[in-house]
Design a protein around this motif. Structure first.
Motif, PDB file in Angstrom:
ATOM      1  N   VAL A  63       0.842  -1.193   0.000  1.00  0.00           N
ATOM      2  CA  VAL A  63       0.000   0.000   0.000  1.00  0.00           C
ATOM      3  C   VAL A  63       0.879   1.245   0.000  1.00  0.00           C
ATOM      4  CG1 VAL A  63      -1.773   1.246   1.284  1.00  0.00           C
ATOM      5  CG2 VAL A  63      -1.781  -1.252   1.256  1.00  0.00           C
ATOM      6  N   LEU A  64       1.929   1.200   0.801  1.00  0.00           N
ATOM      7  CA  LEU A  64       2.843   2.332   0.923  1.00  0.00           C
ATOM      8  C   LEU A  64       4.257   1.863   0.621  1.00  0.00           C
ATOM      9  CD1 LEU A  64       1.699   3.731   4.394  1.00  0.00           C
ATOM     10  CD2 LEU A  64       1.109   4.696   2.182  1.00  0.00           C
ATOM     11  N   SER A  65       5.063   2.755   0.039  1.00  0.00           N
ATOM     12  CA  SER A  65       6.490   2.464  -0.081  1.00  0.00           C
ATOM     13  C   SER A  65       7.128   2.682   1.289  1.00  0.00           C
ATOM     14  CB  SER A  65       7.123   3.398  -1.099  1.00  0.00           C
ATOM     15  OG  SER A  65       7.079   4.726  -0.612  1.00  0.00           O
ATOM     16  N   ALA A  66       8.342   2.144   1.453  1.00  0.00           N
ATOM     17  CA  ALA A  66       9.050   2.362   2.721  1.00  0.00           C
ATOM     18  C   ALA A  66       9.233   3.851   2.965  1.00  0.00           C
ATOM     19  CB  ALA A  66      10.402   1.656   2.691  1.00  0.00           C
ATOM     20  N   GLU A  67       9.504   4.579   1.886  1.00  0.00           N
ATOM     21  CA  GLU A  67       9.751   6.015   2.002  1.00  0.00           C
ATOM     22  C   GLU A  67       8.492   6.726   2.526  1.00  0.00           C
ATOM     23  OE1 GLU A  67      10.640   7.808  -1.719  1.00  0.00           O
ATOM     24  OE2 GLU A  67      11.517   9.591  -0.793  1.00  0.00           O
ATOM     25  N   ALA A  68       7.346   6.384   1.936  1.00  0.00           N
ATOM     26  CA  ALA A  68       6.091   7.012   2.363  1.00  0.00           C
ATOM     27  C   ALA A  68       5.745   6.579   3.782  1.00  0.00           C
ATOM     28  CB  ALA A  68       4.968   6.642   1.405  1.00  0.00           C
ATOM     29  N   TYR A  69       5.950   5.304   4.070  1.00  0.00           N
ATOM     30  CA  TYR A  69       5.633   4.776   5.399  1.00  0.00           C
ATOM     31  C   TYR A  69       6.428   5.518   6.473  1.00  0.00           C
ATOM     32  CZ  TYR A  69       4.870   1.417   9.159  1.00  0.00           C
ATOM     33  OH  TYR A  69       4.514   0.836  10.339  1.00  0.00           O
TER      34      TYR A  69
ATOM     35  N   PRO B 198      16.740 -21.568  10.999  1.00  0.00           N
ATOM     36  CA  PRO B 198      17.484 -20.749  11.970  1.00  0.00           C
ATOM     37  C   PRO B 198      16.529 -19.965  12.871  1.00  0.00           C
ATOM     38  CG  PRO B 198      17.487 -19.711   9.822  1.00  0.00           C
ATOM     39  CD  PRO B 198      16.837 -21.047   9.640  1.00  0.00           C
ATOM     40  N   ILE B 199      17.072 -19.497  14.007  1.00  0.00           N
ATOM     41  CA  ILE B 199      16.300 -18.619  14.897  1.00  0.00           C
ATOM     42  C   ILE B 199      16.307 -17.218  14.283  1.00  0.00           C
ATOM     43  CG2 ILE B 199      16.175 -17.621  17.207  1.00  0.00           C
ATOM     44  CD1 ILE B 199      17.829 -20.020  18.201  1.00  0.00           C
ATOM     45  N   PRO B 200      15.127 -16.606  14.102  1.00  0.00           N
ATOM     46  CA  PRO B 200      15.120 -15.270  13.494  1.00  0.00           C
ATOM     47  C   PRO B 200      15.323 -14.151  14.504  1.00  0.00           C
ATOM     48  CG  PRO B 200      12.881 -16.060  13.725  1.00  0.00           C
ATOM     49  CD  PRO B 200      13.769 -17.116  14.316  1.00  0.00           C
ATOM     50  N   GLY B 201      15.869 -13.052  13.988  1.00  0.00           N
ATOM     51  CA  GLY B 201      15.994 -11.829  14.772  1.00  0.00           C
ATOM     52  C   GLY B 201      16.017 -10.680  13.789  1.00  0.00           C
ATOM     53  N   GLN B 202      16.098  -9.470  14.287  1.00  0.00           N
ATOM     54  CA  GLN B 202      16.226  -8.358  13.349  1.00  0.00           C
ATOM     55  C   GLN B 202      16.646  -7.091  14.051  1.00  0.00           C
ATOM     56  OE1 GLN B 202      11.689  -8.404  12.453  1.00  0.00           O
ATOM     57  NE2 GLN B 202      12.435  -6.490  11.548  1.00  0.00           N
ATOM     58  N   CYS B 203      17.027  -6.112  13.251  1.00  0.00           N
ATOM     59  CA  CYS B 203      17.408  -4.805  13.789  1.00  0.00           C
ATOM     60  C   CYS B 203      16.199  -4.195  14.464  1.00  0.00           C
ATOM     61  CB  CYS B 203      17.906  -3.890  12.681  1.00  0.00           C
ATOM     62  SG  CYS B 203      18.236  -2.215  13.268  1.00  0.00           S
ATOM     63  N   ALA B 204      16.386  -3.663  15.674  1.00  0.00           N
ATOM     64  CA  ALA B 204      15.248  -3.150  16.429  1.00  0.00           C
ATOM     65  C   ALA B 204      15.323  -1.645  16.656  1.00  0.00           C
ATOM     66  CB  ALA B 204      15.147  -3.866  17.773  1.00  0.00           C
ATOM     67  N   GLU B 205      16.310  -0.979  16.096  1.00  0.00           N
ATOM     68  CA  GLU B 205      16.339   0.487  16.225  1.00  0.00           C
ATOM     69  C   GLU B 205      16.185   1.070  14.834  1.00  0.00           C
ATOM     70  OE1 GLU B 205      16.736   2.680  19.092  1.00  0.00           O
ATOM     71  OE2 GLU B 205      15.955   3.890  17.439  1.00  0.00           O
ATOM     72  N   PHE B 206      15.187   1.962  14.695  1.00  0.00           N
ATOM     73  CA  PHE B 206      14.879   2.516  13.377  1.00  0.00           C
ATOM     74  C   PHE B 206      16.131   3.109  12.737  1.00  0.00           C
ATOM     75  CE2 PHE B 206      13.318   6.132  10.742  1.00  0.00           C
ATOM     76  CZ  PHE B 206      12.784   5.351   9.744  1.00  0.00           C
ATOM     77  N   CYS B 207      16.478   2.610  11.536  1.00  0.00           N
ATOM     78  CA  CYS B 207      17.747   2.998  10.928  1.00  0.00           C
ATOM     79  C   CYS B 207      17.568   3.456   9.490  1.00  0.00           C
ATOM     80  CB  CYS B 207      18.748   1.846  11.022  1.00  0.00           C
ATOM     81  SG  CYS B 207      18.170   0.323  10.254  1.00  0.00           S
ATOM     82  N   GLY B 208      16.354   3.884   9.137  1.00  0.00           N
ATOM     83  CA  GLY B 208      16.160   4.441   7.807  1.00  0.00           C
ATOM     84  C   GLY B 208      15.342   3.527   6.915  1.00  0.00           C
ATOM     85  N   LEU B 209      15.513   3.739   5.602  1.00  0.00           N
ATOM     86  CA  LEU B 209      14.612   3.132   4.608  1.00  0.00           C
ATOM     87  C   LEU B 209      14.319   1.655   4.805  1.00  0.00           C
ATOM     88  CD1 LEU B 209      15.591   4.655   1.142  1.00  0.00           C
ATOM     89  CD2 LEU B 209      13.368   4.722   2.276  1.00  0.00           C
ATOM     90  N   ALA B 210      15.367   0.830   4.846  1.00  0.00           N
ATOM     91  CA  ALA B 210      15.146  -0.615   4.848  1.00  0.00           C
ATOM     92  C   ALA B 210      15.268  -1.219   6.250  1.00  0.00           C
ATOM     93  CB  ALA B 210      16.112  -1.293   3.882  1.00  0.00           C
TER      94      ALA B 210
END
Lengths: 631, 366
Positions: A63-69, B198-210
């Motif tokens: 629905v939204l791009s990462a940028e828009a989100y 595998p056991i999953p995990g992920q980045c938990a501090e907002f770090c931008g686009l992805a």
């Protein structure tokens, strides 16, 4: 033929037309301006939240791009904190603080207007970013160095400049409220006879004055980092990204109490009114509020339990956070004590206040779980935290303010909001709220981080996210009904005209007409007790039961007036009401043009120059304009 | 939609919940949570009973004209409320502090597995500083962490750009990864994970686009399997000989991909050659690797790519190389390698034949 009451309801006192509103220095009009502006931003911030929830309805939606989100969740947070909850609290404080204290206006009426216009223009400036290349997208907390990265994109400059100016507006209005509470109280209105709402407004004003400078420093440093190579937060140059978090949360945590304490004040007015009993343990409620304010300055690092502080510091901040639960618990028990043994009417304001108590208990208890540091390292930055603070700020603060709207709407307009629509609004809001935010506790504990624009299948998050999204649309339905109720009642004039005192109220605002005259009180009242207006209507028999006093049972109230030589006490000719002025709005406009220029450096320096000139024009005009007398 | 299909489906793999711990530290935290949850639920029920009872009992009844007693307060009840809160909070505080000191203590000893972690926008770089090849190279991998069961793993972490947070909920809480600083996190896993789960995990501090696509996969092995994995990872892959079927892919790879990615290969003469830039950053006097992109020497030994976001196979990888931004939101137009800024993999403008050749080559690096 129209009756007097109808005339009053149709026509607000004071001048008419747009110019009258731009130049108004009447605290009631400024309060209404705050309220309308905050309500508008509430719907905008709500739409942002709905878009976010729609994107999260299922795994991997597009629905939204990462940028828009990222822009939308950042703006949702920014909007709800700074452009909705703070100004709606300011709306109530503006309108009612002077009346509750028995005053004719705030201490500095033009400064009050300045605060409003600066708030409005700053909000508009931040929102103009949507059409100028994109809104801020670094989260409302703007952690460095993410917020100082990509300096060629000005989105986060809109954020830092916008917040800075909103801070100036807040400091100005806080100084105003403190001066009002300390110097404008009616004779006999001792500090411990002030209504709890007035007390909480006072505590909030102090919180803002002491906490905003911290984030102001941080925002300046960040602005320098972004535009002039300031390097305050640049690790590679010896700067420290964690410094930002400290400066932000030394403001940010007291800010939480800024958002919720006025709502607690409203609840502390509503519960006694509808239970027909005084607030249980008034001094304890007041001191608990002040204690929350004080301790609130010593717990900021509980937002940073994963950032790498030492375990002793973490334990200290954890224990301090738990201590906050004590005054909060005191308030909860006192609210229950207030309705205990009462005679409870379940009108809409009461329903929202009772829901506030229940939802705040949940938000408070989940807050205690954050003080348990090891446990918090799992919950931090997950949907569990999102759930927690929405229970505090939506189920808590917003429900409290909505309660205030239903409670005081007759005072603003003379008309009662429709009770049937109000109850539909209430139940939809309560159910929608819990559907939205209840499941987020589970999502967070199951490992879903916040601020993520998509999530994969197979982690068991899809169903609860779908439920939360359905809940969000339920909240939309609830608040559309609320909006319709307000339009129908006031703008279509279909609401019932209910006179000055529809709830059999306890405090001074119910002793004056609805809406109140420009000067609030024909004669300044003399206060003899807490809940003075109630005590003019009711005595207590030997069992302690309320007994209606015969002389006022029939109709017109005879509020005792101050007598003697003080001209404050006389009605009519001698009243000094401040003259309208456009200079505060002009000064605020100058500041915002200056801010807009700072976003677009170096060419923006031209705008900075123009802005400074306009601001100086406004400030000089303000200080030099002659005092004219009305009436 | 075809796009969604390529995102790594986690069905069958471990869950990311903190409520089913798979190691002693995770269990310690979970036990504390259980205690707090129990007390909080008790308080909640008690308060709600009081509230609902008061609402019901003291509701206004039709025809009742009496007024309630005007009770202004009761200091004994106030004091009771305070004592009640203090007692409950003390019950929570004591185990909180004990557990906190416990989980924050750094494991020491020769058996501790030392791994250095570098957070990048938007992937994880792992360097096993105790696992060293005969030629002195350390073991380097990305996004998928392999550890032996029952062993204390000491992560020493920093960031190459913004703040990230390393989080594998089944084993421990999260710990922020801060540029210019080092942070520590201990992982201990009870049991080996099944192959491919595998056991999953992920980045938990907002770090931008992805930020949402900065995931972690944690494989737990028996000691023997772990040793085998280490040997495989330390060995070089093979550089294709001139005239071989893979030569086309190698020409493209060595011309473009090694701008950012490192590979260690054995060339035709049997010499070890490492291609690609070697970059480091220093935080707290510790040298960390800070590559532009993941080391690809054993790419196809991993189950996923794009920081644990996409299932790794030839088709998916081709789609990625064709246009990385279509799969993962990144901002490579702003890359400035001279300044050390990387915001994701650019579209290299390869034609389908070149892409197929590169993928065919990468598939041999297992």
């Amino acid at each position: 033929m129209t009756t007097t009451a109808e005339q009053q309801a149709i026509r607000s006192p004071g001048g008419r037309g747009v110019w009258a509103w731009i130049t108004t220095v009447d605290h009631k009009r400024i309060g209404l301006l705050y309220a309308v502006t905050a309500a508008t931003f509430f719907f905008i911030g709500g739409i942002e939240a709905l878009l976010v929830r729609t994107q999260l309805f299922g795994p991997n939606l597009e629905v939204l791009s990462a940028e828009a989100y990222n822009q939308l969740f950042t703006m949702h947070g920014l909007t709800m904190v700074f452009l909705v909850v703070m100004p709606i609290a300011a709306a109530f404080t503006n309108y009612f603080l002077p009346i509750l204290l028995g005053a004719r206006d705030v201490a500095f009426p033009r400064l009050n207007a300045f605060s409003y216009w600066l708030f409005l223009f700053s909000g508009l400036l931040i929102y103009s970013s949507f059409v100028l290349g994109g809104a801020p997208d670094g989260a409302w907390v703007g952690y460095a160095p993410l917020s100082s990265q990509l300096t060629e994109v000005v989105r986060m400059d809109f954020w830092s400049i916008g917040l800075q100016m909103l801070g100036v507006a807040s400091i100005a209005s806080s100084a105003n409220f403190i001066a009002t509470a300390f110097t404008m109280r009616a004779p006999g209105m001792t500090m411990l006879r002030m209504p709890v709402f007035a007390w909480m407004s006072l505590v909030v004003a102090f919180l803002l004055i002491f906490s905003l400078p911290s984030v102001a420093i941080g925002l300046f440093q960040l602005f320098l980092d972004r535009n002039f190579g300031g390097l305050f937060y640049a690790a590679e140059a010896g700067g420290d990204p964690l410094l930002w978090q400290h400066l932000f949360w030394i403001f940010g945590h007291p800010e939480v109490y800024v958002l919720v304490l006025p709502a607690m004040g409203i609840v502390s007015e509503v519960l006694p009114t509808f239970a027909r009993k005084p607030l249980f343990g008034y001094p304890f409620v007041v001191f608990a509020g002040a204690a929350i304010g004080f301790v609130g300055f010593g717990v900021w690092s509980h937002h940073m339990f994963t950032s790498g502080m030492g375990p002793i510091a973490e334990a200290g901040f954890g224990v301090a956070t738990m201590i906050i639960a004590i005054p909060t618990g005191v308030k909860i028990f006192n609210w229950i004590g207030t309705i205990w043994g009462g005679k409870i009417k379940f009108n809409t304001p009461m329903l929202f206040s009772l829901a506030f108590v229940a939802m705040f208990v949940i938000g408070g208890l989940s807050g205690v779980t954050h003080a348990v540091v090891p446990s918090d390292t799992q919950q931090h930055d997950t949907y569990y935290v999102v759930a927690h603070f929405h229970y505090v700020l939506f189920g808590g603060a917003i429900f409290g303010y909505v309660s205030g709207v239903y409670y005081w709407f007759p005072k603003w307009t003379g008309r009662l909001l429709d009770e049937r629509l109000g109850k539909i609004h209430f139940w939809l809001a309560l159910i929608g709220f819990n559907l939205t935010f209840g499941p987020m506790h589970i999502l967070g504990l199951n490992g879903m981080p916040r601020r993520t624009y998509r999530y994969p299948e197979g982690l068991g998050w899809a169903n609860w996210n779908a439920v939360a999204t359905i809940g969000a649309y339920t909240i939309l339905a609830a608040f559309l009904i609320f909006a319709w109720n307000i339009i129908r009642t006031h703008f279509l004039a279909k609401g019932e005209l209910v006179g000055n005192d529809p709830w059999d109220g306890r405090t001074l605002e119910w002793s004056i007409s609805s809406p109140p005259p420009v000067h609030n009180f024909d004669e300044i009242p003399v206060v003899h007790a807490l809940d003075d207006f109630w005590h003019q209507k009711y005595a207590e028999d030997e069992e302690g039961r309320a007994v209606r006093m015969p002389e006022v049972a029939g109709g017109a109230l005879t509020v005792e007036k101050q007598t003697g030589g003080d001209d404050e006490g006389h009605g009519g000719e001698d009243m000094h009401m401040p003259s309208p002025s456009y200079y505060p709005a002009l000064a605020a406009l100058g500041i915002v043009i200056m801010g807009a220029g700072l976003i677009y450096l170096p060419w923006g320096f031209i705008a900075v120059g123009i802005g400074v000139a306009i601001m100086m024009w406004g400030l000089f005009g303000w200080s030099l304009e002659p005092v004219t007398k009305e009436h | 939609m075809p796009f969604a299909a390529i995102l790594a489906a986690c069905s069958g793999s471990g869950s990311q919940t903190a409520l089913e711990p798979q190691g002693p530290i995770g269990r310690d935290i979970d036990g504390l949570w259980d205690l707090v949850l129990m007390l909080a639920t008790g308080v909640f029920i008690f308060v709600m009973l009081l509230l609902v009872w008061a609402m019901w009992r003291y509701r206004e009844r039709p025809g009742d004209l009496s007024e309630p007693k005007q009770i202004h307060g009761n200091p004994v009840i106030e004091l009771g409320g305070v004592v009640f809160s203090v007692v409950l909070l003390t019950i929570i505080t004591i185990p909180t502090v004990r557990s906190l000191l416990d989980i924050r203590s750094e494991p020491v000893g020769p058996d501790v597995l030392q791994i250095q972690v570098t957070g990048h926008q938007w992937w994880w770089e792992f360097e096993y500083i105790n696992e060293i090849a005969p030629d002195g190279r350390t073991l380097i991998t990305a996004n998928e962490l392999h550890i032996p069961a029952g062993v204390s793993v000491n992560l020493t972490m920093t960031s190459a750009d913004v703040i990230h947070s390393f989080w594998v909920p089944a084993l421990n809480g999260k710990r922020d990864v801060v540029p210019g600083r080092t942070s520590k996190l201990t992982l201990i896993a009870d049991e080996p994970t099944p192959d491919g789960e595998p056991i999953p995990g992920q980045c938990a501090e907002f770090c931008g686009l992805a930020h949402a696509d900065m995931r972690i996969k944690l494989h737990v092995h028996t000691a023997a399997d772990y040793a085998t994995w280490v040997q495989e990872q330390l060995a070089p892959s093979v550089q294709p000989a001139g005239g071989s079927a893979l030569e086309g892919g190698w020409l493209t790879f060595s011309a473009l991909c090694t701008t950012c990615h490192q590979v260690t290969l054995e060339d035709i003469e049997g010499e070890l050659v490492t291609y690609g830039p070697e970059r480091h950053i220093v935080a707290n006097d510790i040298t960390f690797r800070s590559s532009f992109g993941p080391n690809l020497t054993h790419l196809f030994s991993r189950g996923t790519f794009g920081s644990g976001t996409f299932t790794l196979d030839a088709d998916h990888l081709s789609e990625w190389i064709d246009n990385p931004q279509k799969l993962k939101p990144m901002d490579p137009d702003r890359n400035d390698l001279a300044e050390g800024f990387v915001y994701g993999m650019p579209d290299l403008g390869l034609d389908p034949v070149e892409i197929a050749e590169v993928v065919a080559l990468l598939e041999t690096w297992r």
